[in-house]
Structures are given as C-alpha cells and as structure tokens.
Motif scaffolding. Structure first.
Motif, PDB file in Angstrom:
ATOM      1  N   GLY A 199     -13.863-112.722-140.465  1.00  0.00           N
ATOM      2  CA  GLY A 199     -14.326-111.431-140.975  1.00  0.00           C
ATOM      3  C   GLY A 199     -15.696-111.494-141.636  1.00  0.00           C
ATOM      4  N   VAL A 200     -16.038-112.623-142.241  1.00  0.00           N
ATOM      5  CA  VAL A 200     -17.341-112.735-142.891  1.00  0.00           C
ATOM      6  C   VAL A 200     -18.413-113.245-141.936  1.00  0.00           C
ATOM      7  CG1 VAL A 200     -16.380-113.039-145.199  1.00  0.00           C
ATOM      8  CG2 VAL A 200     -16.892-115.049-143.821  1.00  0.00           C
ATOM      9  N   GLY A 201     -18.042-113.489-140.673  1.00  0.00           N
ATOM     10  CA  GLY A 201     -19.049-113.835-139.682  1.00  0.00           C
ATOM     11  C   GLY A 201     -19.170-115.299-139.345  1.00  0.00           C
ATOM     12  N   LYS A 202     -18.240-116.143-139.720  1.00  0.00           N
ATOM     13  CA  LYS A 202     -18.291-117.565-139.355  1.00  0.00           C
ATOM     14  C   LYS A 202     -17.961-117.700-137.865  1.00  0.00           C
ATOM     15  CE  LYS A 202     -18.431-119.342-143.635  1.00  0.00           C
ATOM     16  NZ  LYS A 202     -19.264-120.370-144.160  1.00  0.00           N
ATOM     17  N   ASP A 203     -18.471-118.750-137.259  1.00  0.00           N
ATOM     18  CA  ASP A 203     -18.102-118.988-135.860  1.00  0.00           C
ATOM     19  C   ASP A 203     -16.657-119.509-135.823  1.00  0.00           C
ATOM     20  OD1 ASP A 203     -18.111-122.071-135.655  1.00  0.00           O
ATOM     21  OD2 ASP A 203     -20.080-121.639-136.546  1.00  0.00           O
ATOM     22  N   PRO A 204     -15.963-119.335-134.706  1.00  0.00           N
ATOM     23  CA  PRO A 204     -14.534-119.682-134.647  1.00  0.00           C
ATOM     24  C   PRO A 204     -14.226-121.140-134.951  1.00  0.00           C
ATOM     25  CG  PRO A 204     -15.114-118.294-132.793  1.00  0.00           C
ATOM     26  CD  PRO A 204     -16.389-118.625-133.500  1.00  0.00           C
TER      27      PRO A 204
ATOM     28  N   SER B  14     -15.885-123.207-137.004  1.00  0.00           N
ATOM     29  CA  SER B  14     -16.004-123.378-138.448  1.00  0.00           C
ATOM     30  C   SER B  14     -14.825-122.720-139.163  1.00  0.00           C
ATOM     31  CB  SER B  14     -17.322-122.781-138.938  1.00  0.00           C
ATOM     32  OG  SER B  14     -17.407-122.833-140.338  1.00  0.00           O
ATOM     33  N   ALA B  15     -14.428-121.526-138.687  1.00  0.00           N
ATOM     34  CA  ALA B  15     -13.282-120.829-139.282  1.00  0.00           C
ATOM     35  C   ALA B  15     -12.010-121.648-139.097  1.00  0.00           C
ATOM     36  CB  ALA B  15     -13.126-119.443-138.652  1.00  0.00           C
ATOM     37  N   LEU B  16     -11.879-122.312-137.960  1.00  0.00           N
ATOM     38  CA  LEU B  16     -10.708-123.146-137.701  1.00  0.00           C
ATOM     39  C   LEU B  16     -10.650-124.332-138.660  1.00  0.00           C
ATOM     40  CD1 LEU B  16      -8.290-123.488-135.769  1.00  0.00           C
ATOM     41  CD2 LEU B  16      -9.768-124.922-134.363  1.00  0.00           C
ATOM     42  N   GLY B  17     -11.794-124.961-138.912  1.00  0.00           N
ATOM     43  CA  GLY B  17     -11.833-126.074-139.861  1.00  0.00           C
ATOM     44  C   GLY B  17     -11.487-125.638-141.274  1.00  0.00           C
ATOM     45  N   GLN B  18     -12.040-124.523-141.691  1.00  0.00           N
ATOM     46  CA  GLN B  18     -11.732-124.015-143.025  1.00  0.00           C
ATOM     47  C   GLN B  18     -10.263-123.611-143.134  1.00  0.00           C
ATOM     48  OE1 GLN B  18     -14.572-120.891-143.643  1.00  0.00           O
ATOM     49  NE2 GLN B  18     -16.206-122.315-144.223  1.00  0.00           N
ATOM     50  N   ALA B  19      -9.730-123.023-142.065  1.00  0.00           N
ATOM     51  CA  ALA B  19      -8.329-122.611-142.076  1.00  0.00           C
ATOM     52  C   ALA B  19      -7.401-123.824-142.137  1.00  0.00           C
ATOM     53  CB  ALA B  19      -8.019-121.771-140.850  1.00  0.00           C
ATOM     54  N   SER B  20      -7.796-124.914-141.506  1.00  0.00           N
ATOM     55  CA  SER B  20      -6.980-126.131-141.555  1.00  0.00           C
ATOM     56  C   SER B  20      -6.901-126.688-142.972  1.00  0.00           C
ATOM     57  CB  SER B  20      -7.559-127.192-140.620  1.00  0.00           C
ATOM     58  OG  SER B  20      -7.544-126.743-139.302  1.00  0.00           O
ATOM     59  N   VAL B  21      -8.023-126.748-143.638  1.00  0.00           N
ATOM     60  CA  VAL B  21      -8.033-127.212-145.030  1.00  0.00           C
ATOM     61  C   VAL B  21      -7.259-126.233-145.913  1.00  0.00           C
ATOM     62  CG1 VAL B  21      -9.511-127.678-147.027  1.00  0.00           C
ATOM     63  CG2 VAL B  21     -10.181-128.488-144.767  1.00  0.00           C
ATOM     64  N   GLY B  22      -7.447-124.951-145.668  1.00  0.00           N
ATOM     65  CA  GLY B  22      -6.740-123.930-146.445  1.00  0.00           C
ATOM     66  C   GLY B  22      -5.243-123.977-146.243  1.00  0.00           C
ATOM     67  N   SER B  23      -4.798-124.293-145.023  1.00  0.00           N
ATOM     68  CA  SER B  23      -3.355-124.369-144.787  1.00  0.00           C
ATOM     69  C   SER B  23      -2.740-125.522-145.569  1.00  0.00           C
ATOM     70  CB  SER B  23      -3.055-124.516-143.299  1.00  0.00           C
ATOM     71  OG  SER B  23      -3.428-125.783-142.838  1.00  0.00           O
ATOM     72  N   PHE B  24      -3.442-126.647-145.628  1.00  0.00           N
ATOM     73  CA  PHE B  24      -2.946-127.790-146.399  1.00  0.00           C
ATOM     74  C   PHE B  24      -2.852-127.453-147.882  1.00  0.00           C
ATOM     75  CE2 PHE B  24      -3.896-131.682-148.843  1.00  0.00           C
ATOM     76  CZ  PHE B  24      -2.747-132.392-148.535  1.00  0.00           C
ATOM     77  N   LEU B  25      -3.922-126.855-148.416  1.00  0.00           N
ATOM     78  CA  LEU B  25      -3.936-126.534-149.843  1.00  0.00           C
ATOM     79  C   LEU B  25      -2.912-125.454-150.197  1.00  0.00           C
ATOM     80  CD1 LEU B  25      -7.773-126.657-150.548  1.00  0.00           C
ATOM     81  CD2 LEU B  25      -6.035-128.382-151.061  1.00  0.00           C
ATOM     82  N   CYS B  26      -2.785-124.434-149.356  1.00  0.00           N
ATOM     83  CA  CYS B  26      -1.789-123.386-149.627  1.00  0.00           C
ATOM     84  C   CYS B  26      -0.371-123.934-149.504  1.00  0.00           C
ATOM     85  CB  CYS B  26      -1.986-122.203-148.691  1.00  0.00           C
ATOM     86  SG  CYS B  26      -3.383-121.185-149.138  1.00  0.00           S
ATOM     87  N   GLY B  27      -0.150-124.855-148.566  1.00  0.00           N
ATOM     88  CA  GLY B  27       1.156-125.487-148.445  1.00  0.00           C
ATOM     89  C   GLY B  27       1.523-126.254-149.700  1.00  0.00           C
ATOM     90  N   LEU B  28       0.571-127.002-150.237  1.00  0.00           N
ATOM     91  CA  LEU B  28       0.823-127.728-151.485  1.00  0.00           C
ATOM     92  C   LEU B  28       1.062-126.773-152.654  1.00  0.00           C
ATOM     93  CD1 LEU B  28      -1.711-130.686-151.336  1.00  0.00           C
ATOM     94  CD2 LEU B  28       0.753-130.737-150.955  1.00  0.00           C
ATOM     95  N   LEU B  29       0.303-125.678-152.691  1.00  0.00           N
ATOM     96  CA  LEU B  29       0.471-124.692-153.755  1.00  0.00           C
ATOM     97  C   LEU B  29       1.853-124.053-153.692  1.00  0.00           C
ATOM     98  CD1 LEU B  29      -0.877-123.095-156.081  1.00  0.00           C
ATOM     99  CD2 LEU B  29      -1.516-121.412-154.353  1.00  0.00           C
ATOM    100  N   PHE B  30       2.289-123.674-152.488  1.00  0.00           N
ATOM    101  CA  PHE B  30       3.617-123.082-152.340  1.00  0.00           C
ATOM    102  C   PHE B  30       4.705-124.085-152.705  1.00  0.00           C
ATOM    103  CE2 PHE B  30       1.762-119.418-150.785  1.00  0.00           C
ATOM    104  CZ  PHE B  30       2.680-118.508-150.270  1.00  0.00           C
ATOM    105  N   LEU B  31       4.535-125.344-152.344  1.00  0.00           N
ATOM    106  CA  LEU B  31       5.496-126.378-152.693  1.00  0.00           C
ATOM    107  C   LEU B  31       5.608-126.514-154.203  1.00  0.00           C
ATOM    108  CD1 LEU B  31       7.347-128.690-151.688  1.00  0.00           C
ATOM    109  CD2 LEU B  31       5.355-130.180-151.837  1.00  0.00           C
TER     110      LEU B  31
END
Length: 90
Positions: free
Chosen positions: A22-27, A29-46
């Motif tokens: 949505g902010v204009g990143k290429d797919p 780069s967005a995939l890399g950021q989403a991968s890191v975000g999924s790990f961090l959100c998973g730890l936060l939810f745990l």
C-alpha cells in the motif's frame, strides 16, 4: 501455544505485506518485510498467549479457593448453630 504463534505469524505476514504494498514498496521488498513481521508477530502472540493463560489459571484458582473457603465457613456455621440448639452436628 503453537496455534497462537501460527495465527500471529499469519496475521503479521498478511497485514505487513498489504501495508508494504500500500505504501508503494515493490513486491519482493514487501515479501521480505512481511517475513520478518510474521516472525515478530508470531513471537508477540505467543508471549501474550502465555500471559493470558497464566492469568486465567490464576483467576480460576482464586475462584476455587474462595468457593472452598465459603463451603468451610458454611459447614462451620452449621455445626455452631447445631451446638447452640443442643442437638448433635450432622
């Protein structure tokens, strides 16, 4: 707990991927950021899930202790009333 971490990871991946696109990143780069975000959100939810379960267990234990104390007090009151009437306690 595994399901809590998986749910957090999926939620983090999807939300960060969509925000990055949505902010204009290429797919890529967005995939890399989403991968890191999924790990961090998973730890936060745990972490939050563990705290929540610990608090629920503590609340149930306190309710049980209060119920046992109320039953003991009621039994003691019943025996005291029986003695005052001059009959044998049941």
């Amino acid at each position: 707990m595994m399901y809590t971490m998986l749910m957090g990871g999926m939620l983090g991946f999807v939300s960060i991927f969509l925000v990055a696109l949505g902010v204009g990143k290429d797919p890529l780069s967005a995939l890399g950021q989403a991968s890191v975000g999924s790990f961090l959100c998973g730890l936060l939810f745990l972490w939050v899930g563990q705290i929540w379960i610990k608090n629920v267990r503590q609340m149930l234990m306190e309710k049980r202790q209060a119920a046992v104390a109320a039953m003991a007090e009621a039994d003691e009151r019943k025996q005291r009333d029986a003695k005052e009437r001059g009959s044998k306690p049941v």
